[in-house]
Write a protein that holds these residues in place. Structure first.
Motif, PDB file in Angstrom:
ATOM      1  N   LEU A  47      12.134 -39.003  14.689  1.00  0.00           N
ATOM      2  CA  LEU A  47      12.070 -38.757  13.254  1.00  0.00           C
ATOM      3  C   LEU A  47      11.014 -37.714  12.896  1.00  0.00           C
ATOM      4  CD1 LEU A  47      12.325 -42.441  11.988  1.00  0.00           C
ATOM      5  CD2 LEU A  47      14.170 -40.747  12.169  1.00  0.00           C
ATOM      6  N   VAL A  48       9.943 -37.693  13.677  1.00  0.00           N
ATOM      7  CA  VAL A  48       8.800 -36.845  13.331  1.00  0.00           C
ATOM      8  C   VAL A  48       8.883 -35.465  13.972  1.00  0.00           C
ATOM      9  CG1 VAL A  48       6.282 -36.641  13.464  1.00  0.00           C
ATOM     10  CG2 VAL A  48       7.355 -38.870  13.037  1.00  0.00           C
ATOM     11  N   LEU A  49       9.350 -35.388  15.220  1.00  0.00           N
ATOM     12  CA  LEU A  49       9.272 -34.126  15.961  1.00  0.00           C
ATOM     13  C   LEU A  49      10.102 -32.991  15.352  1.00  0.00           C
ATOM     14  CD1 LEU A  49       8.177 -32.567  18.371  1.00  0.00           C
ATOM     15  CD2 LEU A  49      10.117 -33.401  19.712  1.00  0.00           C
ATOM     16  N   PRO A  50      11.404 -33.185  15.014  1.00  0.00           N
ATOM     17  CA  PRO A  50      12.189 -32.031  14.523  1.00  0.00           C
ATOM     18  C   PRO A  50      11.585 -31.323  13.313  1.00  0.00           C
ATOM     19  CG  PRO A  50      13.652 -33.809  15.163  1.00  0.00           C
ATOM     20  CD  PRO A  50      12.270 -34.372  15.220  1.00  0.00           C
ATOM     21  N   PRO A  51      11.236 -32.040  12.215  1.00  0.00           N
ATOM     22  CA  PRO A  51      10.637 -31.299  11.088  1.00  0.00           C
ATOM     23  C   PRO A  51       9.277 -30.700  11.434  1.00  0.00           C
ATOM     24  CG  PRO A  51      10.571 -33.672  10.688  1.00  0.00           C
ATOM     25  CD  PRO A  51      11.423 -33.468  11.888  1.00  0.00           C
ATOM     26  N   THR A  52       8.494 -31.407  12.256  1.00  0.00           N
ATOM     27  CA  THR A  52       7.177 -30.883  12.620  1.00  0.00           C
ATOM     28  C   THR A  52       7.317 -29.621  13.464  1.00  0.00           C
ATOM     29  OG1 THR A  52       6.356 -33.171  12.668  1.00  0.00           O
ATOM     30  CG2 THR A  52       4.959 -31.483  13.662  1.00  0.00           C
ATOM     31  N   TRP A  53       8.275 -29.617  14.365  1.00  0.00           N
ATOM     32  CA  TRP A  53       8.498 -28.451  15.218  1.00  0.00           C
ATOM     33  C   TRP A  53       8.907 -27.233  14.373  1.00  0.00           C
ATOM     34  CZ3 TRP A  53       7.694 -27.058  20.151  1.00  0.00           C
ATOM     35  CH2 TRP A  53       8.361 -25.933  20.637  1.00  0.00           C
ATOM     36  N   MET A  57       7.049 -23.612  13.835  1.00  0.00           N
ATOM     37  CA  MET A  57       7.697 -22.312  14.022  1.00  0.00           C
ATOM     38  C   MET A  57       7.566 -21.447  12.770  1.00  0.00           C
ATOM     39  SD  MET A  57       8.784 -22.341  17.138  1.00  0.00           S
ATOM     40  CE  MET A  57       7.327 -23.359  17.488  1.00  0.00           C
ATOM     41  N   LEU A  58       7.691 -22.066  11.594  1.00  0.00           N
ATOM     42  CA  LEU A  58       7.524 -21.318  10.347  1.00  0.00           C
ATOM     43  C   LEU A  58       6.094 -20.824  10.201  1.00  0.00           C
ATOM     44  CD1 LEU A  58       9.575 -23.567   7.889  1.00  0.00           C
ATOM     45  CD2 LEU A  58      10.098 -21.187   8.478  1.00  0.00           C
ATOM     46  N   ALA A  59       5.135 -21.689  10.544  1.00  0.00           N
ATOM     47  CA  ALA A  59       3.728 -21.308  10.413  1.00  0.00           C
ATOM     48  C   ALA A  59       3.377 -20.128  11.312  1.00  0.00           C
ATOM     49  CB  ALA A  59       2.833 -22.508  10.735  1.00  0.00           C
ATOM     50  N   LEU A  85       1.220 -27.475  18.192  1.00  0.00           N
ATOM     51  CA  LEU A  85       1.822 -28.751  17.819  1.00  0.00           C
ATOM     52  C   LEU A  85       0.965 -29.959  18.219  1.00  0.00           C
ATOM     53  CD1 LEU A  85       4.309 -29.807  16.371  1.00  0.00           C
ATOM     54  CD2 LEU A  85       5.447 -30.009  18.577  1.00  0.00           C
ATOM     55  N   PRO A  86       0.416 -30.032  19.447  1.00  0.00           N
ATOM     56  CA  PRO A  86      -0.456 -31.184  19.764  1.00  0.00           C
ATOM     57  C   PRO A  86      -1.651 -31.291  18.821  1.00  0.00           C
ATOM     58  CG  PRO A  86       0.169 -30.030  21.772  1.00  0.00           C
ATOM     59  CD  PRO A  86       0.625 -29.176  20.626  1.00  0.00           C
ATOM     60  N   ALA A  87      -2.229 -30.129  18.453  1.00  0.00           N
ATOM     61  CA  ALA A  87      -3.358 -30.171  17.517  1.00  0.00           C
ATOM     62  C   ALA A  87      -2.905 -30.703  16.163  1.00  0.00           C
ATOM     63  CB  ALA A  87      -3.952 -28.771  17.370  1.00  0.00           C
ATOM     64  N   PRO A 112       9.148 -29.969  26.939  1.00  0.00           N
ATOM     65  CA  PRO A 112      10.614 -29.839  26.922  1.00  0.00           C
ATOM     66  C   PRO A 112      11.136 -29.141  25.673  1.00  0.00           C
ATOM     67  CG  PRO A 112       9.962 -32.135  26.631  1.00  0.00           C
ATOM     68  CD  PRO A 112       8.746 -31.388  27.047  1.00  0.00           C
ATOM     69  N   ALA A 113      10.506 -29.359  24.522  1.00  0.00           N
ATOM     70  CA  ALA A 113      10.951 -28.681  23.301  1.00  0.00           C
ATOM     71  C   ALA A 113      10.785 -27.171  23.436  1.00  0.00           C
ATOM     72  CB  ALA A 113      10.172 -29.192  22.087  1.00  0.00           C
TER      73      ALA A 113
END
Length: 468
Positions: A47-53, A57-59, A85-87, A112-113
């Motif tokens: 639920l969290v990874l796709p929008p965060t990823w 990418m936008l940032a 992303l980890p940060a 993997p992403a």
């Protein structure tokens, strides 16, 4: 209003490509989340990874129009987003949800992403480049500047293999030299004063301006205004050519945007990863290819009298001499016969000696040369540290004696088993072009460039262009 249609088509294409990238990034994040779920049995990351990823990418502006389909810069921005992303997950963990399991899963999903996102982007980029190659008009580009500089840029655009910019016409600062452009099959459409009418008539999408004394700040400003009114891109070619984008950076000083050119990255520390990759990969290839190479050596010996390996003195980094190995492809008396074939030299414009249908080449040798198999023993030179997998062509000592101080810059790096010269045409290249490619490699070296050349070497060998 017809002149508006090409930019409109371009904008529709860019929107479609961005949608594909967004879908690809969503797929990459979802696939990575599924892998993490399969390993640890938790669904929260899905639920969290796709929008965060996608936010990452936008940032890092991986969807910007300026990097679509460019390759290295696009991939670099994806990797920057992946590293961030980890940060971002750690900050979210500290401020909002104190879930150590979710933080762990987000960190584990990054690799993997990133791998999936880069793979899908590479596939989309290849499709995009094939579309550009098939398109009869691509992105119609108007080149503005002096005839000599424009001719050089046209050659670069045609050599790239992915004609995102296609020269539709030229406006010259020296119209009296228009014949030089027409010989290249590109229409010369007048001078700088005709630019507005040409852009409107041809549906130009990009204007590229090259340096010229006649194009001062006021003229460039007016051209940029014209481009803005017509809704087309305005690009300025730098005075220095063959400088990679990674070495260029804008440094504003008192309101003036100055371009900084970073020095070539040739220190021993920066090249240590290249050394490790070269020797380890060459050693692995030698072990894997040991039996085939022994069989090739036997065939060479049976085909014609003489040794299986050809040994020749070549010049390496800093001018050091070494013995280079190749499978013998010529008669054993080939060096003695060279003087008799001097009049057939295909590279009479420079220091190289190449002859098409050279009578000294043996039957097996012709196949070995066309397939580049004759160069496999150079892996021994790579393991010894005398050569690299990627680098300039290894020159002969007599060639180096004729080098100018500028050409001697080729000797700042190790010669390579493959290089820009091989993936760009090999023996078909004129001497000046081969030198330009080698000097460009020395100045712009990076691990990314090496990997790109290695990836292109396979197709160059299959095509066999310039292999003789």
């Amino acid at each position: 209003m017809d002149h508006r249609r090409p930019p409109a088509r371009r904008r529709r294409w860019e929107q479609k490509y961005r949608i594909l990238l967004l879908a690809a990034d969503g797929f990459a994040a979802a696939a990575a989340a599924f892998l993490v779920h399969a390993a640890y049995g938790r669904w929260a990351v899905a639920l969290v990874l796709p929008p965060t990823w996608i936010v990452a990418m936008l940032a890092h502006r991986s969807y910007d129009r300026g990097v679509l389909g460019l390759g290295v810069e696009e991939y670099r921005r994806v990797l920057r987003g992946a590293v961030a992303l980890p940060a971002l997950a750690a900050v979210a963990y500290g401020l909002f949800r104190h879930d150590a399991g979710l933080l762990h899963d987000m960190i584990m999903a990054v690799v993997p992403a990133a791998v999936i996102a880069l793979a899908v982007r590479y596939w989309l980029r290849r499709r995009l480049h094939r579309r550009w190659a098939r398109s009869p008009d691509g992105s119609p580009t108007l080149l503005v500047g002096p005839a000599h500089g424009v001719a050089e840029l046209i050659a670069v655009l045609r050599r790239g293999g992915t004609p995102r910019l296609q020269a539709a016409g030229v406006c010259l600062t020296d119209p009296e030299n228009a014949s030089q452009i027409r010989r290249l099959g590109v229409p010369a459409l007048g001078g700088v004063g005709d630019l507005n009418d040409v852009v409107r008539a041809l549906g130009i999408t990009t204007v590229v301006v090259l340096p010229a004394p006649e194009l001062d700040a006021s003229v460039l400003r007016r051209i940029s205004w014209t481009a803005a009114v017509q809704g087309v891109d305005f690009l300025l070619a730098p005075v220095l050519t063959d400088v990679s984008a990674a070495r260029m950076a804008v440094r504003p000083t008192n309101g003036v945007p100055l371009v900084r050119i970073k020095p070539p990255n040739l220190s021993r520390v920066s090249r240590l990863p290249k050394e490790l990759l070269d020797r380890s990969l060459a050693a692995a290839l030698l072990l894997f290819l040991a039996l085939p190479m022994l069989l090739i050596a036997l065939v060479v010996r049976l085909d014609s009298p003489g040794p299986a390996l050809f040994r020749q003195q070549r010049v390496g980094r800093y001018g050091d001499h070494f013995t280079m190995f190749k499978f013998r492809t010529m008669r054993s008396d080939s060096e003695a016969l060279r003087a008799e074939l001097e009049h057939l030299n295909q590279n009479s414009d420079g220091l190289l000696f190449k002859v098409k249908k050279d009578p000294r080449i043996t039957r097996v040798g012709a196949f070995l040369r066309h397939s580049s198999i004759d160069e496999l023993p150079q892996l021994i030179n790579v393991v010894r540290g005398q050569m690299s997998l990627v680098g300039p062509r290894p020159p002969l000592p007599e060639e180096v004696e004729e080098y100018t101080s500028e050409i001697k810059r080729r000797l700042l790096v190790k010669p390579g088993l493959t290089g820009l010269w091989q993936v760009s045409g090999r023996s078909d290249l004129p001497w000046d072009e081969a030198v330009r490619l080698d000097l460009g490699y020395v100045d712009n070296w990076s691990m990314g460039l090496d990997l790109s050349i290695l990836a292109r070497t396979g197709s160059a060998v299959v095509r066999g262009t310039g292999a003789y």
